[in-house]
Motif scaffolding. Structure first.
Motif, PDB file in Angstrom:
ATOM      1  N   LEU A   1       0.751  -1.206  -0.331  1.00 21.48           N
ATOM      2  CA  LEU A   1      -0.068   0.024   0.003  1.00 21.48           C
ATOM      3  C   LEU A   1       0.576   1.199   0.029  1.00 21.48           C
ATOM      4  CD1 LEU A   1      -2.925   0.809   0.024  1.00 21.48           C
ATOM      5  CD2 LEU A   1      -2.838   0.713   2.317  1.00 21.48           C
ATOM      6  N   PHE A   2       1.984   1.070   0.310  1.00 22.44           N
ATOM      7  CA  PHE A   2       2.868   2.370   0.313  1.00 22.44           C
ATOM      8  C   PHE A   2       3.530   2.532  -1.152  1.00 22.44           C
ATOM      9  CE2 PHE A   2       3.577   1.822   5.027  1.00 22.44           C
ATOM     10  CZ  PHE A   2       3.159   3.172   5.320  1.00 22.44           C
ATOM     11  N   GLN A   3       3.310   1.670  -2.043  1.00 24.41           N
ATOM     12  CA  GLN A   3       3.869   1.774  -3.301  1.00 24.41           C
ATOM     13  C   GLN A   3       3.143   2.964  -4.034  1.00 24.41           C
ATOM     14  OE1 GLN A   3       2.207   1.305  -6.376  1.00 24.41           O
ATOM     15  NE2 GLN A   3       0.249   0.327  -5.450  1.00 24.41           N
ATOM     16  N   THR A   4       3.765   3.582  -4.881  1.00 23.94           N
ATOM     17  CA  THR A   4       3.280   4.920  -5.485  1.00 23.94           C
ATOM     18  C   THR A   4       3.107   4.791  -7.033  1.00 23.94           C
ATOM     19  OG1 THR A   4       5.768   5.529  -6.181  1.00 23.94           O
ATOM     20  CG2 THR A   4       4.863   6.337  -4.161  1.00 23.94           C
ATOM     21  N   LYS A   5       3.000   3.507  -7.535  1.00 30.01           N
ATOM     22  CA  LYS A   5       2.756   3.371  -8.945  1.00 30.01           C
ATOM     23  C   LYS A   5       1.338   3.434  -9.212  1.00 30.01           C
ATOM     24  CE  LYS A   5       6.693   0.671 -10.438  1.00 30.01           C
ATOM     25  NZ  LYS A   5       7.105  -0.833 -10.838  1.00 30.01           N
ATOM     26  N   LYS A   6       0.421   2.636  -8.186  1.00 33.91           N
ATOM     27  CA  LYS A   6      -1.082   2.882  -8.919  1.00 33.91           C
ATOM     28  C   LYS A   6      -1.628   2.711  -7.373  1.00 33.91           C
ATOM     29  CE  LYS A   6      -1.128  -2.332  -9.451  1.00 33.91           C
ATOM     30  NZ  LYS A   6      -1.509  -3.455 -10.494  1.00 33.91           N
ATOM     31  N   LYS A   7      -2.917   2.837  -7.360  1.00 34.88           N
ATOM     32  CA  LYS A   7      -3.669   2.866  -6.152  1.00 34.88           C
ATOM     33  C   LYS A   7      -4.298   1.432  -6.028  1.00 34.88           C
ATOM     34  CE  LYS A   7      -5.173   7.739  -5.819  1.00 34.88           C
ATOM     35  NZ  LYS A   7      -6.433   8.589  -5.693  1.00 34.88           N
TER      36      LYS A   7
ATOM     37  N   VAL B   1      -7.063   0.091  10.297  1.00 33.02           N
ATOM     38  CA  VAL B   1      -5.637   0.279   9.769  1.00 33.02           C
ATOM     39  C   VAL B   1      -5.796   0.803   8.395  1.00 33.02           C
ATOM     40  CG1 VAL B   1      -3.586  -1.097   8.964  1.00 33.02           C
ATOM     41  CG2 VAL B   1      -4.915  -1.798  11.092  1.00 33.02           C
ATOM     42  N   VAL B   2      -6.904   0.550   7.748  1.00 30.99           N
ATOM     43  CA  VAL B   2      -7.093   1.434   6.262  1.00 30.99           C
ATOM     44  C   VAL B   2      -8.407   1.844   5.992  1.00 30.99           C
ATOM     45  CG1 VAL B   2      -5.366  -0.093   5.210  1.00 30.99           C
ATOM     46  CG2 VAL B   2      -7.756  -0.838   5.155  1.00 30.99           C
ATOM     47  N   ASP B   3      -8.666   2.537   5.143  1.00 28.22           N
ATOM     48  CA  ASP B   3     -10.113   3.225   5.098  1.00 28.22           C
ATOM     49  C   ASP B   3     -10.499   3.241   3.639  1.00 28.22           C
ATOM     50  OD1 ASP B   3     -12.406   4.294   5.783  1.00 28.22           O
ATOM     51  OD2 ASP B   3     -11.381   5.977   6.836  1.00 28.22           O
ATOM     52  N   ILE B   4     -11.630   3.583   3.379  1.00 27.31           N
ATOM     53  CA  ILE B   4     -11.964   3.747   1.929  1.00 27.31           C
ATOM     54  C   ILE B   4     -11.740   5.146   1.411  1.00 27.31           C
ATOM     55  CG2 ILE B   4     -14.172   3.609   0.507  1.00 27.31           C
ATOM     56  CD1 ILE B   4     -15.293   1.746   2.561  1.00 27.31           C
ATOM     57  N   GLU B   5     -11.317   5.246   0.043  1.00 25.44           N
ATOM     58  CA  GLU B   5     -11.306   6.565  -0.782  1.00 25.44           C
ATOM     59  C   GLU B   5     -12.306   6.391  -1.908  1.00 25.44           C
ATOM     60  OE1 GLU B   5      -8.400   9.238  -3.211  1.00 25.44           O
ATOM     61  OE2 GLU B   5      -7.831   7.188  -2.989  1.00 25.44           O
ATOM     62  N   GLU B   6     -13.221   7.061  -1.977  1.00 25.79           N
ATOM     63  CA  GLU B   6     -14.144   7.088  -3.354  1.00 25.79           C
ATOM     64  C   GLU B   6     -13.662   8.299  -4.209  1.00 25.79           C
ATOM     65  OE1 GLU B   6     -18.432   6.379  -2.428  1.00 25.79           O
ATOM     66  OE2 GLU B   6     -17.767   5.996  -0.337  1.00 25.79           O
ATOM     67  N   VAL B   7     -13.567   7.687  -5.447  1.00 22.73           N
ATOM     68  CA  VAL B   7     -13.224   8.758  -6.382  1.00 22.73           C
ATOM     69  C   VAL B   7     -14.376   8.778  -7.547  1.00 22.73           C
ATOM     70  CG1 VAL B   7     -11.637   9.235  -8.257  1.00 22.73           C
ATOM     71  CG2 VAL B   7     -10.818   8.434  -6.018  1.00 22.73           C
ATOM     72  N   GLY B   8     -14.994   9.827  -7.620  1.00 22.36           N
ATOM     73  CA  GLY B   8     -16.252   9.825  -8.308  1.00 22.36           C
ATOM     74  C   GLY B   8     -17.325   8.741  -7.943  1.00 22.36           C
ATOM     75  N   THR B   9     -18.112   8.470  -8.853  1.00 22.83           N
ATOM     76  CA  THR B   9     -19.190   7.431  -8.458  1.00 22.83           C
ATOM     77  C   THR B   9     -18.656   6.051  -8.378  1.00 22.83           C
ATOM     78  OG1 THR B   9     -20.195   7.327 -10.773  1.00 22.83           O
ATOM     79  CG2 THR B   9     -21.064   9.042  -9.284  1.00 22.83           C
ATOM     80  N   SER B  10     -17.803   5.380  -9.156  1.00 18.51           N
ATOM     81  CA  SER B  10     -17.824   4.225  -9.309  1.00 18.51           C
ATOM     82  C   SER B  10     -16.239   3.579  -8.761  1.00 18.51           C
ATOM     83  CB  SER B  10     -17.904   3.883 -10.813  1.00 18.51           C
ATOM     84  OG  SER B  10     -16.807   4.693 -11.660  1.00 18.51           O
ATOM     85  N   GLU B  11     -15.170   4.428  -8.433  1.00 26.80           N
ATOM     86  CA  GLU B  11     -13.751   3.891  -8.203  1.00 26.80           C
ATOM     87  C   GLU B  11     -13.722   4.238  -6.551  1.00 26.80           C
ATOM     88  OE1 GLU B  11     -10.747   5.846 -10.656  1.00 26.80           O
ATOM     89  OE2 GLU B  11     -12.056   6.904 -11.539  1.00 26.80           O
TER      90      GLU B  11
ATOM     91  N   PRO C   1      -0.016  13.325   1.370  1.00 24.36           N
ATOM     92  CA  PRO C   1      -1.007  14.295   0.941  1.00 24.36           C
ATOM     93  C   PRO C   1      -2.544  13.662   0.736  1.00 24.36           C
ATOM     94  CG  PRO C   1       0.901  14.919   0.023  1.00 24.36           C
ATOM     95  CD  PRO C   1       1.145  13.867   0.543  1.00 24.36           C
ATOM     96  N   THR C   2      -2.303  12.340   0.138  1.00 24.79           N
ATOM     97  CA  THR C   2      -3.567  11.752  -0.102  1.00 24.79           C
ATOM     98  C   THR C   2      -3.989  10.544   0.416  1.00 24.79           C
ATOM     99  OG1 THR C   2      -2.390  10.320  -1.831  1.00 24.79           O
ATOM    100  CG2 THR C   2      -3.001  12.736  -2.639  1.00 24.79           C
ATOM    101  N   GLY C   3      -3.077   9.945   1.271  1.00 24.28           N
ATOM    102  CA  GLY C   3      -3.273   8.623   1.998  1.00 24.28           C
ATOM    103  C   GLY C   3      -2.978   7.644   1.249  1.00 24.28           C
ATOM    104  N   ASN C   4      -2.683   7.574  -0.045  1.00 23.18           N
ATOM    105  CA  ASN C   4      -2.333   6.422  -0.984  1.00 23.18           C
ATOM    106  C   ASN C   4      -1.635   7.003  -2.144  1.00 23.18           C
ATOM    107  OD1 ASN C   4      -4.479   7.381  -2.396  1.00 23.18           O
ATOM    108  ND2 ASN C   4      -5.777   5.531  -1.954  1.00 23.18           N
ATOM    109  N   GLY C   5      -0.666   6.355  -2.747  1.00 26.33           N
ATOM    110  CA  GLY C   5       0.024   6.878  -4.168  1.00 26.33           C
ATOM    111  C   GLY C   5       0.946   7.758  -3.995  1.00 26.33           C
TER     112      GLY C   5
END
Length: 532
Positions: free
Chosen positions: A302-308, A326-336, A443-447
């Motif tokens: 999860l600490f990698q920066t190539k992709k979410k 330990v982890v949470d959810i990131e919602e991007v738009g309506t489907s990601e 800054p983003t919590g991932n990526g």
């Protein structure tokens, strides 16, 4: 004057709190039912530890206890956490219920007899039962109790023409409070509870955190700079236990003078202690979960920066880490939907833990008489030359550095995070005698991983990425420029880790990128991780 409290249930008269009335009302509605005469719902109340589950359900209990049509009982089962005999647990719960309800002595010796406690005739009116710390019980015990509740639930459901007070069992509704096992995840038979009607406890909103500290200011007379509250929200994202713990540190533990306002520099000093010095049970629990063998590889990935990483609730590893905070959810738009760390503070603590688990601070990075003026002076750091030195050190000591490094099972490659951990501790070690401050930011919590260096009154920003392809490279340049603007700096370094790069491509892609709209220069620089 009240205080902040981060352990145990909040007392309204003693502690600052957020009312959360909407959550309380929602839980009351679930337990009473849409049509109380027909029955309530069998629900779960779940969230990671120290998020206020117990306090919210105690408020629910206090409200429902005023209802004349129901008996209402709340029990904590923590005291049964070491009891593995299902019959003994059933016996002890029955004793507690008998005592709370002033029932005639009823002998419940076995789990098979536990259902008798809830029969009409034993109970005189419908019962709303709240069981706290349910997931503290042994898994076998949980499975046995769930089977009994399922039987009661199904029996009541089949008696559709009877009112709740006329049914064979008077267990009107039940709330099981816990983290994971409550949902029946470990139980192959599933769960009798309608998890669509479960009550998750979300973090505090930014407005709620603001109101929390507004209450303190009104009662104490001590002002808090708005930037402090905003920063506190940004770092802890409203996690109730951590927010109130930091409130304790800020307003009580280190607060020497109530007549002085709490300003941002004071916050930074306390935050540094919270990050590097002070123990916290919530964080210790999160680390204990993250470092377990089944879950550690996922956290490193999860600490990698190539992709979410996509969030999949049915993935047992993601599910466990999510349920335990330990982890949470990131919602991007309506489907990601992606996995992210819950807040920057938790991510930093995990980063520091795994970095220092793998590597200690390093000695012998330069000789005692070596001239370092090409890299650092009393007034400046040459980041490009610092990276040249790091790459040379990595190449010269690569075998030793990677000897014990964790590797992915599918291709035996070293996790990307390993190089980030090592680079971070290299900087800490190299700049130790220069009194520079080096700290990671997420800054983003991932990526996205950034290392910030404060030295000689300057801020140097380094954004770390793995070079994947040209399209990702261009996006990384734009992202770095945006982040530089957020840091209020005019230049930033984009550090690109890559297994191998020839001189032609190094020269081509290490060209400075200037974004005119933001007035920012991005300096892309490679670090070769493979053998040179």
């Amino acid at each position: 004057m009240r205080k902040f409290s981060s352990y145990g249930a909040v007392d309204r008269e003693l502690h600052y709190y957020v009312p959360r009335q909407e959550l309380i009302n929602g839980a009351i509605q679930e337990l009473k039912g849409d049509n109380p005469n027909k029955g309530g719902h069998y629900i779960t109340v779940w969230a990671p530890r120290q998020t206020g589950k117990t306090w919210i359900m105690r408020e629910v209990f206090l409200t429902l206890a005023q209802e004349k049509d129901f008996d209402v009982v709340i029990l904590s089962l923590q005291f049964l956490s070491e009891v593995t005999d299902s019959n003994r647990v059933a016996q002890l719960i029955a004793q507690e219920l008998t005592k709370n309800l002033n029932l005639e002595k009823l002998s419940i010796e076995r789990l098979e007899d536990f259902h008798r406690l809830f029969e009409r005739g034993t109970l005189t009116k419908p019962l709303i039962l709240i069981l706290d710390e349910f997931d503290a019980l042994d898994q076998t015990v949980i499975a046995g109790l769930v089977a009994v509740f399922r039987h009661i639930y199904n029996t009541r459901q089949n008696q559709v023409h009877k009112s709740t007070a006329e049914k064979s069992y008077l267990l009107h509704s039940i709330a099981l409070i816990g983290v994971r096992a409550v949902l029946g995840i470990e139980n192959l038979r599933g769960s009798p509870f309608n998890t669509q009607r479960s009550v998750p406890i979300p973090n505090l909103t930014c407005d709620e955190v603001t109101e929390l500290f507004k209450s303190y200011q009104q009662e104490s007379g001590q002002s808090i700079e708005p930037e402090v509250v905003q920063r506190l929200w940004a770092e802890f994202q409203g996690q109730p236990g951590l927010t109130c713990w930091f409130g304790e540190l800020l307003t009580e533990t280190y607060n020497q003078n109530l007549e002085q306002p709490i300003l941002h520099p004071y916050f930074e000093g306390i935050y540094a202690k919270a990050l590097n010095l002070l123990p916290n049970n919530n964080i210790l629990n999160i680390i204990s979960k993250a470092k377990q063998p089944p879950y550690k590889p996922f956290i490193l990935e999860l600490f990698q920066t190539k992709k979410k990483v996509n969030f999949l609730y049915d993935d047992p590893i993601i599910n466990f880490l999510y349920m335990n905070g330990v982890v949470d959810i990131e919602e991007v738009g309506t489907s990601e939907i992606y996995v992210k760390f819950p807040c920057p503070y938790i991510q930093k603590r995990l980063f520091n833990y795994f970095a220092r688990e793998l590597y200690q601070e390093m000695d012998g990075l330069y000789g005692p008489f070596e001239d370092l003026s090409d890299t650092i002076t009393d007034h400046n750091i040459n980041i490009r030359q610092l990276l040249v030195r790091y790459e040379q050190y990595l190449q010269a000591n690569r075998e030793m550095i990677l000897k014990e490094a964790p590797r992915r099972k599918n291709d035996l490659r070293v996790y990307e995070a390993v190089f980030h951990f090592h680079f971070y501790l290299y900087l800490v070690s190299f700049l130790r005698n220069y009194e520079a401050q080096i700290y990671p930011e997420f800054p983003t919590g991932n990526g996205q991983i950034d290392l910030l260096i404060r030295y000689a009154g300057q801020l140097f920003g380094l954004e770390l990425k793995s070079f994947a392809d040209q399209r990702s490279y261009r996006k990384a340049l734009e992202q770095a420029a945006k982040y530089a603007q957020e840091l209020s700096v005019t230049e930033i370094w984009l550090v690109l880790f890559i297994e191998s790069v020839d001189e032609k491509n190094r020269e081509l892609f290490e060209t400075d990128y200037f974004e005119n709209a933001r007035g920012v220069t991005v300096h892309p620089l490679f670090v070769q991780t493979g053998k040179g």
